[in-house]
Design a protein around this motif. Structure first.
Motif, PDB file in Angstrom:
ATOM      1  N   LEU A  97     -28.885  31.482 -42.492  1.00  0.00           N
ATOM      2  CA  LEU A  97     -29.016  30.072 -42.138  1.00  0.00           C
ATOM      3  C   LEU A  97     -30.176  29.861 -41.175  1.00  0.00           C
ATOM      4  O   LEU A  97     -30.921  28.871 -41.299  1.00  0.00           O
ATOM      5  N   ALA A 100     -33.232  30.012 -43.208  1.00  0.00           N
ATOM      6  CA  ALA A 100     -33.323  28.805 -44.029  1.00  0.00           C
ATOM      7  C   ALA A 100     -33.793  27.617 -43.202  1.00  0.00           C
ATOM      8  O   ALA A 100     -34.609  26.801 -43.660  1.00  0.00           O
ATOM      9  N   THR A 101     -33.268  27.495 -41.985  1.00  0.00           N
ATOM     10  CA  THR A 101     -33.668  26.398 -41.100  1.00  0.00           C
ATOM     11  C   THR A 101     -35.146  26.480 -40.760  1.00  0.00           C
ATOM     12  O   THR A 101     -35.867  25.469 -40.772  1.00  0.00           O
ATOM     13  N   CYS A 103     -37.549  27.984 -42.520  1.00  0.00           N
ATOM     14  CA  CYS A 103     -38.353  27.696 -43.711  1.00  0.00           C
ATOM     15  C   CYS A 103     -38.315  26.211 -44.073  1.00  0.00           C
ATOM     16  O   CYS A 103     -39.345  25.623 -44.431  1.00  0.00           O
ATOM     17  N   ALA A 104     -37.134  25.594 -43.971  1.00  0.00           N
ATOM     18  CA  ALA A 104     -37.016  24.174 -44.313  1.00  0.00           C
ATOM     19  C   ALA A 104     -37.811  23.309 -43.334  1.00  0.00           C
ATOM     20  O   ALA A 104     -38.430  22.313 -43.736  1.00  0.00           O
ATOM     21  N   ILE A 280     -35.415  24.173 -50.489  1.00  0.00           N
ATOM     22  CA  ILE A 280     -35.446  25.435 -49.744  1.00  0.00           C
ATOM     23  C   ILE A 280     -34.027  25.886 -49.396  1.00  0.00           C
ATOM     24  O   ILE A 280     -33.677  27.064 -49.536  1.00  0.00           O
ATOM     25  N   SER A 281     -33.198  24.952 -48.947  1.00  0.00           N
ATOM     26  CA  SER A 281     -31.811  25.294 -48.602  1.00  0.00           C
ATOM     27  C   SER A 281     -31.061  25.808 -49.827  1.00  0.00           C
ATOM     28  O   SER A 281     -30.227  26.721 -49.712  1.00  0.00           O
ATOM     29  N   PHE A 284     -31.416  29.496 -50.421  1.00  0.00           N
ATOM     30  CA  PHE A 284     -30.598  30.330 -49.533  1.00  0.00           C
ATOM     31  C   PHE A 284     -29.110  30.226 -49.882  1.00  0.00           C
ATOM     32  O   PHE A 284     -28.372  31.206 -49.736  1.00  0.00           O
ATOM     33  N   PHE A 303     -24.733  25.019 -45.367  1.00  0.00           N
ATOM     34  CA  PHE A 303     -26.201  25.094 -45.355  1.00  0.00           C
ATOM     35  C   PHE A 303     -26.854  23.726 -45.542  1.00  0.00           C
ATOM     36  O   PHE A 303     -28.085  23.625 -45.455  1.00  0.00           O
TER      37      PHE A 303
END
Length: 356
Positions: A97, A100-101, A103-104, A280-281, A284, A303
């Protein structure tokens, strides 16, 4: 002798009554239509639409605190030994997570800069999911585009709150129909113990500046009391329904306070950055679903780059593991609160050249 607190005036009382009435009507309509999460999304849409039309909307802070604590108590009452066993999956999924955060945030930021011409600081802050109050305060300090950031952030919450239940239902991960069964109601003595514990823990967490203190304080108190077997049973159905309608009304009132002109000027930026963050999320979420034994519906809500209170309310109404979802959204809140100022400092514009 002056009163220790200010009594609400007629306008504030009318605004509160209208907001609650609209939220109730909107939630009832969506629930009647058997839309998943309809009590929340219906209240949210009705209040937001009313606010955008130019009417005042909002709830006083004490009432908002009561709604959040009621939601927390309901979430905590769902704690079970089976949920505790899932703790073994948390380190891996929380690490994913965080990635992911990161990258997002950068993906949304690049989109806002390249497509809509935003400055780096505003784009980074708008792309950072959750922790809205901290993001807005940081945006003000850095002379960033506060209205634009607010629209992008709140738009994301509005879409997710309405879209996630429909997505889960459309894919067969969650069904339509009545509210899930929550077991027998607690006795009056147990409810009193829960209320006292919730207020006490919430005040302590507020004092130490813990994020989302009212909701998480009540949730923690309820989780411990139910997990140890000290109390049994859930909140009455009317309190549960009130909490869901209330949280939808709170979210809707945030969006309803933004002027239509401001919303229209940033709507495409909000939709585009949201699409990038969701894409993106989703990557993941797929990784979590393929590499762990976490249920896909739990991963989707955990997510989803939305606000903690909204996503936890959805976990409650959709019967998704609230402990898993709460742990992940709290982790992201802390991550965003700690890491975002450093990211803005390193990658954003210097404070003295933002307006150049």
């Amino acid at each position: 002798m002056p009163l220790p607190f200010a009594l609400p005036n007629l306008l504030q009382i009318r605004t509160t009554v209208e907001t609650l009435l609209l939220g109730t009507l909107g939630g009832a309509l969506f629930y009647w239509a058997e839309l998943p999460g309809g009590l929340i999304s219906g209240a949210m849409v009705a209040v937001a639409a009313y606010g955008i039309s130019g009417r005042p909307v909002g709830l006083p802070q004490p009432l908002a605190h009561v709604i959040l604590m009621t939601l927390g108590l309901s979430l905590g009452s769902m704690v079970s030994p089976e949920m505790v066993h899932n703790l073994t999956a948390y380190p891996l999924t929380i690490a994913l997570l965080a990635l992911a955060t990161f990258c997002a945030t950068f993906g949304s930021s690049v989109y806002l800069q390249r497509v809509h011409g935003w400055d780096r600081t505003s784009a980074l802050l708008a792309g950072s999911p959750g922790a809205l109050s901290q993001i807005i305060m940081l945006a003000t300090e850095r002379n960033a585009d506060v209205p634009g950031i607010a629209v992008v952030q709140i738009f994301r919450v509005i879409i997710l709150t309405g879209m996630v239940p429909l997505l889960l239902a459309a894919t067969g991960l969650m069904g339509h129909g009545p509210l899930p069964s929550r077991g027998p109601e607690a006795t009056p003595l147990a409810l009193f113990e829960l209320a006292v514990a919730a207020v006490a823990v919430s005040l302590v967490m507020k004092w130490i500046r813990f994020p989302a203190s009212w909701m998480f304080g009540a949730m923690m108190a309820s989780s411990v009391l139910h997990g140890t077997g000290w109390v049994h049973g859930t909140l009455p159905q009317w309190a549960y329904i009130t909490a869901l309608v209330g949280i939808g009304s709170l979210i809707g009132s945030r969006f309803g306070k933004i002027s239509p002109r401001t919303i229209l000027s940033h709507v495409w930026a909000a939709l585009g950055s949201f699409s990038v963050a969701i894409a993106i999320s989703a990557v993941f979420v797929a990784i979590v679903a393929l590499t762990t034994n976490v249920k896909l519906s739990d991963a989707v809500v955990a997510f989803a780059p939305g606000a903690m209170d909204a996503m936890l309310a959805l976990a409650l109404t959709l019967h998704i593991d609230p402990i898993f979802v709460g742990a992940h959204h709290l982790s992201r809140f802390i991550y965003v609160s700690i890491v975002t100022p450093g990211i803005v400092h390193l990658f954003g514009k210097a404070q003295d050249d933002i307006d150049d």
